[in-house]
Scaffold this active site. Structure first.
Site, PDB file in Angstrom:
ATOM      1  CE1 TYR A  78      38.569  41.219  38.683  1.00 25.13           C
ATOM      2  CE2 TYR A  78      38.304  39.277  38.431  1.00 25.13           C
ATOM      3  CZ  TYR A  78      39.031  39.919  39.040  1.00 25.13           C
ATOM      4  OH  TYR A  78      39.575  39.537  40.657  1.00 25.13           O
ATOM      5  CG  ASP A 126      47.831  36.054  39.309  1.00 26.61           C
ATOM      6  OD1 ASP A 126      46.605  36.240  39.823  1.00 26.61           O
ATOM      7  OD2 ASP A 126      48.105  35.080  38.648  1.00 26.61           O
ATOM      8  CD  GLU A 128      37.747  35.169  38.770  1.00 23.98           C
ATOM      9  OE1 GLU A 128      36.534  36.350  38.741  1.00 23.98           O
ATOM     10  OE2 GLU A 128      38.364  35.272  39.063  1.00 23.98           O
TER      11      GLU A 128
END
Lengths: 422, 278
Positions: B177, B62, B51
């Protein structure tokens, strides 16, 4: 683009009839034209949809409106006056200038209108923890205020740079019982505070309500914040009809994220004869690149949950905004403004730091009102707008906040010690 | 076309009855040349898929490790073209390891969906994860990627209920995911007992392999997730190895690849070794 061109006609008469009912937006997908939407991580999507449903239910419940009206009247101090600024009008020599006195609201700005609406919604939803982002601290103070009012814990994210610049507001928030968390990621300013608030929300999905302060973010926020700020325009409409027996010729407001402007404009969008002017912060000047004018100096992109105009580099990285006014210091703008810009219904002008400072001083001297530096950007464009509508014309300016918070900034710019600022 | 590298890799993993190791690194961190060295070393260190993070100024999903990695990469001059160039150079020596880009929408909006999709395909990119593009907004991007044979990989999370899962699964390709914790990358720890039923649910709804990420740092954690998921994603721990190497004036590539290697071994062996008593 064509409608923007035709709008260039000063009297507005050359403009084509609107193809749209401006009040019909956003659509069911949260879009104003191609702007808006819900660009959030999957973790937040169910929360955003839940909020939309809760807001819709509240909107259909007369008890919710009644409760909000009650607090706006008894706690915020609404309606705010519409004041004829005689000396400013004489000084500029054009149309008659009215000031919509949002700076007289509790906490000193329009921000509380939205906070009051959203806190009542959060309570209806059973949320037990409130988070917010703030730049200068005005929205943080307003959020902390309504949290104190209802006894809810409140966390305010504020860029570490702003925490230092706006120490008095940090103290105010602390006194109101809020926890201020300095944000050191990125450039440590408003956009980073918003990133951090979103990170908090994504982490505390069960109990937390994110109280966004501007008409931006994912749907339904731009619509919801606009609706809660619409009270400004609704009151203005009744007040100006009472005073003048007709609608105004022009409305003007400063635009950062754009909540005070859209609140004033929205009830007039379908009145084609009312010219609408937003004023963006040109900072050190549009040619310097150091400004906060997303519409005049940016291009479309996606940030903080919505598609809108953004300050960004050639590679799509968000760039820092610059303005003497911390409340306009944001690289984006609410999506409804992006759309109104493109369809040409609102003209977006700019004012530099220096322009705003001059207008700030002028308003204080001529009217005995110290405006917020944000509102001073709108004041700075009055000469052109008053000339355009001419004598006999009527202009309403949204005096969105008071300038007490800005005295240190202004003192520094004028090169005087704060003790001598008076 | 990309030749279905993702599909081929998951088929091979299924045949071997082991979970895949998805190694996340930020493109251009700490600089383009070192990042290429890291990419080239990852397959030998046990990475089954890569990734590749696209650095963005405002990475709202994040945590601090990947925020800092993005800032390092941007400070070193990384751009979207630079990211694709890294992939292109990686493909000169590795034609089988799938590369999935992961990042935020604005740099892609900036260049335009069609242009992005064409350039990504030409660079040997197999898939894209756009963190801030939920299914409700994804159709134009999915259309552009479909035309170029690049898979749009969707995210499912602990807040995705069955009704939404059907929406997430629609038009998703390659794999799904599963974000194992409600939170940002690298913050909370994923718990295998919570993840197992979620993986089963996502697999059933999508008919695709499920990779699990967001809360997995150590080889032990990775092994426990590898017993229940089709692939395990580790990111923050790898980019932290770069930060540590820089702080200690060590070679970043060596540190990252050593960390990757211990994770890769743990994941590869997870279903063979008996789980250690806790």
């Amino acid at each position: 683009m064509t409608s923007a061109d035709t709008l260039a006609s000063p009297d507005g008469s050359a403009r084509a009839a609107p193809r749209n009912d401006y009040l019909a937006f956003p659509d069911s997908r949260g879009r104003f034209g191609e702007y808006g939407g819900r660009y959030v991580p999957e973790t937040l999507m169910p929360l955003v949809l839940e909020l939309e449903a809760a807001y819709e239910a509240a909107g259909a419940d007369p008890a919710f409106h009644e409760e909000l009206r009650g607090y706006l009247a008894s706690y915020v101090g609404r309606p705010s006056p519409l004041y004829l600024a005689r000396r400013l009008t004489e000084h500029l020599g054009g149309g008659k200038i009215y000031l919509k006195r949002e700076e007289l609201n509790h906490t000193g700005a329009h921000k509380i209108n939205n906070c009051m609406g959203q806190i009542l919604l959060a309570r209806r939803m059973g949320k037990t923890r409130i988070i917010a982002e703030t730049g200068a601290g005005q929205h943080g103070v307003a959020t902390a205020t309504v949290c104190a009012l209802f006894g809810l814990p409140c966390v305010v994210y504020m860029g570490a740079v702003d925490v230092e610049r706006q120490a008095p507001n940090v103290l105010r928030m602390n006194l109101l019982g809020a926890e201020v968390r300095p944000v050191t990621s990125g450039a440590s300013t408003l956009k980073d505070a918003m990133n951090e608030a979103l990170r908090d929300w994504v982490t505390n999905v069960e109990n937390t309500y994110y109280l966004i302060g501007s008409a931006a973010g994912p749907h339904p926020y731009p619509m919801m914040v606009r609706d809660f700020q619409r009270v400004i325009g609704v009151e203005t409409r009744a007040q100006v009809l009472e005073a003048e027996g007709r609608l105004p010729d022009a409305l003007v407001a400063c635009v950062g994220g754009g909540s005070n402007a859209i609140g004033l404009f929205h009830p007039f969008l379908n009145d084609e004869g009312v010219r609408l002017f937003g004023v963006e912060a040109a900072g050190e000047g549009m040619t310097t690149g150091r400004h906060a004018a997303a519409l005049n100096g940016g291009r479309p992109g996606v940030l903080h949950g919505n598609k809108t105009y953004l300050l960004q580099d050639a590679d799509g990285q968000i760039t820092e905004a610059h303005s003497i006014s911390a409340g306009l210091d944001y690289p984006g703008i609410g999506p409804e403004h992006a759309w109104l810009h493109e369809v040409g219904r609102v003209r977006y002008l700019t004012a530099t730091d220096d322009d705003a400072l001059e207008a700030f001083k002028l308003c204080a001297k001529l009217e005995g009102i110290v405006p917020a530096l944000e509102s001073a950007h709108a004041l700075a464009r009055l000469p052109e707008i008053c000339a355009e509508v001419g004598k006999g014309g009527v202009v309403v300016l949204n005096l969105s906040g008071r300038g007490d918070k800005d005295l240190a900034t202004v003192a520094a710019r004028l090169g005087v010690a704060v003790g001598d600022a008076s | 076309m990309t030749g279905g590298r993702i599909q081929a890799r998951f088929a091979e993993l299924a045949r071997l009855n082991r979970a895949g190791f998805v190694a996340y690194v930020m493109a251009g961190d700490p600089d383009a040349e070192t990042a290429l060295e890291i990419l080239q070393g990852l397959p030998a260190a046990g990475a089954d898929l890569i990734e590749l993070g696209m650095p963005f100024s405002d990475p709202m999903a994040d945590g601090p490790p990947i925020q800092r990695a993005a800032l390092r990469a941007l400070a070193a001059g990384m751009t979207l073209d630079g990211v694709l160039d890294l992939a292109r150079r990686f493909r000169l020596t590795d034609t089988t390891t799938p590369i999935v880009l992961m990042g935020y929408l604005n740099p892609i909006v900036s260049v335009g969906y069609e242009t992005f999709a064409a350039r990504a395909a030409a660079a040997g990119i197999d898939g894209l994860i756009a963190v801030d593009c939920p299914p409700e907004e994804a159709d134009p991007l999915a259309d552009a990627l479909d035309r170029e044979g690049v898979d749009l990989i969707r995210l499912a999370t602990p807040t995705t209920d069955d009704a939404r899962l059907a929406i997430v699964a629609r038009r998703t390709r390659g794999f799904v995911y599963y974000v194992s914790v409600a939170g940002v990358t690298g913050a909370k720890a994923a718990i295998a007992d919570d993840v197992a039923p979620a993986v089963a649910r996502v697999r059933a709804a999508s008919g695709l392999p499920v990779a699990v990420g967001f809360g997995i740092r150590t080889p032990d954690q990775a092994a426990s997730i590898a017993r229940v998921a089709d692939a395990v994603v580790v990111g923050s721990a790898l980019v932290d190895a770069i930060a540590t190497a820089i702080a200690e004036k060590d070679a970043p590539a060596r540190r990252v690849l050593a960390t990757a290697s211990s994770l890769g071994t743990a994941i590869a062996c997870a279903r063979v070794l008996v789980e250690e008593p806790r």
